[in-house]
Design a protein around this motif. Structure first.
Motif, short mmCIF file in Angstrom:
data_model
loop_
_atom_site.label_atom_id
_atom_site.label_comp_id
_atom_site.label_asym_id
_atom_site.label_seq_id
_atom_site.Cartn_x
_atom_site.Cartn_y
_atom_site.Cartn_z
N ARG A 262 -16.86 -57.41 8.64
CA ARG A 262 -17.57 -56.73 7.55
C ARG A 262 -18.61 -55.76 8.10
NH1 ARG A 262 -19.82 -61.35 3.79
NH2 ARG A 262 -20.08 -62.35 5.82
N TYR A 263 -19.25 -56.13 9.22
CA TYR A 263 -20.21 -55.21 9.84
C TYR A 263 -19.51 -53.93 10.26
CZ TYR A 263 -23.25 -59.34 10.44
OH TYR A 263 -24.02 -60.46 10.24
N ILE A 264 -18.34 -54.07 10.85
CA ILE A 264 -17.61 -52.91 11.36
C ILE A 264 -17.16 -52.02 10.22
CG2 ILE A 264 -15.76 -52.19 12.91
CD1 ILE A 264 -17.95 -54.05 14.13
N LYS A 265 -16.67 -52.61 9.14
CA LYS A 265 -16.22 -51.82 8.00
C LYS A 265 -17.36 -51.02 7.38
CE LYS A 265 -13.61 -52.03 3.68
NZ LYS A 265 -14.46 -50.97 3.06
N ILE A 266 -18.52 -51.66 7.20
CA ILE A 266 -19.68 -50.95 6.65
C ILE A 266 -20.05 -49.78 7.55
CG2 ILE A 266 -22.17 -51.13 6.19
CD1 ILE A 266 -21.64 -54.02 5.25
N ALA A 267 -20.02 -50.01 8.86
CA ALA A 267 -20.40 -48.95 9.80
C ALA A 267 -19.44 -47.77 9.71
CB ALA A 267 -20.42 -49.50 11.22
N PHE A 268 -18.14 -48.03 9.67
CA PHE A 268 -17.17 -46.94 9.54
C PHE A 268 -17.34 -46.21 8.21
CE2 PHE A 268 -14.32 -48.91 12.88
CZ PHE A 268 -14.27 -47.77 13.69
N ASP A 269 -17.56 -46.95 7.14
CA ASP A 269 -17.73 -46.33 5.82
C ASP A 269 -18.94 -45.39 5.82
OD1 ASP A 269 -15.55 -47.69 4.86
OD2 ASP A 269 -16.71 -49.22 3.79
N LEU A 270 -20.05 -45.84 6.40
CA LEU A 270 -21.25 -45.00 6.42
C LEU A 270 -21.06 -43.78 7.31
CD1 LEU A 270 -24.23 -47.53 6.51
CD2 LEU A 270 -23.19 -46.39 4.56
N SER A 271 -20.42 -43.96 8.45
CA SER A 271 -20.17 -42.83 9.34
C SER A 271 -19.33 -41.77 8.64
CB SER A 271 -19.45 -43.32 10.60
OG SER A 271 -19.17 -42.23 11.46
N GLU A 272 -18.33 -42.21 7.87
CA GLU A 272 -17.48 -41.25 7.15
C GLU A 272 -18.27 -40.54 6.06
OE1 GLU A 272 -13.25 -41.13 4.67
OE2 GLU A 272 -14.04 -43.04 5.43
N LYS A 273 -19.07 -41.28 5.31
CA LYS A 273 -19.86 -40.65 4.23
C LYS A 273 -20.89 -39.68 4.78
CE LYS A 273 -19.55 -44.27 0.69
NZ LYS A 273 -20.33 -45.24 -0.15
N LEU A 274 -21.53 -40.04 5.89
CA LEU A 274 -22.60 -39.22 6.45
C LEU A 274 -22.08 -38.12 7.37
CD1 LEU A 274 -25.18 -42.04 7.30
CD2 LEU A 274 -25.16 -40.52 5.31
N LYS A 275 -20.79 -38.18 7.72
CA LYS A 275 -20.16 -37.16 8.58
C LYS A 275 -20.88 -37.04 9.92
CE LYS A 275 -18.28 -34.42 4.76
NZ LYS A 275 -18.62 -35.39 3.70
N THR A 276 -21.11 -38.19 10.55
CA THR A 276 -21.85 -38.22 11.82
C THR A 276 -20.88 -38.22 13.00
OG1 THR A 276 -21.91 -40.64 11.76
CG2 THR A 276 -23.79 -39.46 10.82
N SER A 277 -21.35 -37.68 14.12
CA SER A 277 -20.56 -37.74 15.35
C SER A 277 -20.97 -38.92 16.22
CB SER A 277 -20.72 -36.43 16.14
OG SER A 277 -22.09 -36.13 16.38
N SER A 278 -22.11 -39.52 15.94
CA SER A 278 -22.56 -40.74 16.60
C SER A 278 -23.51 -41.45 15.64
CB SER A 278 -23.27 -40.43 17.92
OG SER A 278 -23.85 -41.60 18.48
N LEU A 279 -23.22 -42.69 15.34
CA LEU A 279 -24.05 -43.42 14.38
C LEU A 279 -24.26 -44.84 14.88
CD1 LEU A 279 -25.45 -43.45 11.59
CD2 LEU A 279 -23.29 -44.29 10.63
#
Length: 342
Positions: A262-279
């Motif tokens: 669940r930690y990993i999924k939240i992290a991927f979801d936020l990275s996609e929403k924020l359009k980050t290259s490193s998060l």
């Protein structure tokens, strides 16, 4: 293709330079603080700078230079989406609330009277934070209304130093007892009680606002997840003894593929929403089985993940047993973006 790199010893730039040399990529080392830095990098396709919150020149210059070059069409790291909120917990509050991230409930006030009214009505404990600082510096547990009112008075009075000298010494002593700090380091901490650092002298006191988060009862650790492109790594950080803070404790546990996905999924979801290259995302698990985001960053300590270099997750939450180098992931992703753009 040519890359400009601002070099600082002990930073990501060491591995970026090694990557360029290993892969015969044209690069040049530049000094971002040169007055003609814009002209220096105009013949480059990318400019990379691992700027640091604890270096005053970085603080006052990095974002201005990076985002200006980005506007001119040069690929930069960190880019705007990745770095504008760096070392600003109040900015992160607004950003994470705007995208409906599971942020720890957070409160910011710019008026003393409003802050006092809130302090008299809210429940405790709360966690006080300055907007800047890493490794749990400038973070305090607020146990009751009296503690909150004292902090509010200071926030709208003389303000807070960005460098907490007493806490710095306590941290060094604690790490010394655990074999993670030298006696010389402790002596330097004692010296800082008398002689302030250059950063402390240059940085103005933090005042005119106050920021709190709810205290979330948890199991005594947080999870740091780093997402770069479509890959993620994670580690567990255990809290200090008799303390609630995990960040900066140095007590790291590498559970690799056994960490709750669940930690990993939240992290991927936020990275996609924020359009980050490193998060880099810090998350906690409440005793009610809810996962909350505490704060985010574009960067992370160079050595944190060396001991867990045995695998990573992809964005489909599949585990890959493989060696990795996060800094190579960053520069490789930047090069791919340039090629895709061309």
């Amino acid at each position: 293709m040519k890359i400009a790199i601002h070099h600082r010893k002990g930073s990501f730039s060491e591995r970026w330079i090694a990557y360029c040399e290993k892969n015969a990529i044209d690069y040049k080392v530049v000094n971002a603080f040169d007055s003609d830095i814009i002209q220096q990098v105009k013949d480059c396709d990318a400019f990379m700078w691992h700027h640091h919150h604890g270096h005053f020149k970085d603080v006052i210059a990095a974002k201005k230079i990076l985002f200006s070059l980005e506007q001119a069409g040069i690929k930069v790291f960190p880019d705007f989406n990745t770095g504008w909120h760096f070392d600003d917990k109040v900015a992160q509050k607004y950003l994470l609330e705007a995208i409906d991230a599971p942020l720890v409930p957070s409160y910011v006030f710019y008026d003393k009277k409003e802050a006092m009214t809130w302090a008299q009505q809210t429940s405790y404990p709360k966690v006080f934070k300055l907007k800047g600082g890493a490794g749990a510096t400038n973070v305090k547990l607020v146990k009751n209304k009296k503690d909150a009112e004292k902090l509010i008075n200071q926030a709208f009075g003389k303000g807070f130093s960005q460098f907490d000298r007493l806490n710095n010494l306590k941290e060094k002593c604690s790490k010394y007892k655990n074999g993670k700090e030298s006696l010389l380091g402790v002596a330097k901490g004692v010296g800082r009680l008398v002689v302030s650092s250059d950063f402390d002298r240059q940085q103005a006191p933090e005042r005119g606002y106050i920021y709190f988060q709810d205290f979330i009862p948890n199991e005594g650790f947080d999870i740091r997840v780093v997402v770069i492109e479509n890959k993620a790594v994670a580690l567990k950080r255990v809290t200090r003894k008799n303390d609630f803070r995990a960040s900066g404790s140095g007590n790291l546990v590498f559970e690799n593929e056994h960490i709750d996905k669940r930690y990993i999924k939240i992290a991927f979801d936020l990275s996609e929403k924020l359009k980050t290259s490193s998060l880099a995302i810090d998350l906690i698990h409440s005793k009610q089985d809810a996962i909350y985001v505490v704060e985010i960053s574009y960067g992370f300590p160079m050595l944190n993940f060396l001991d867990c270099a045995s695998g990573y997750w992809d964005n489909m939450l599949n585990w890959h047993q493989s060696y990795f180098n996060l800094q190579e992931w960053i520069i490789g992703s930047s090069l791919k973006d340039i090629k895709d753009r061309d």
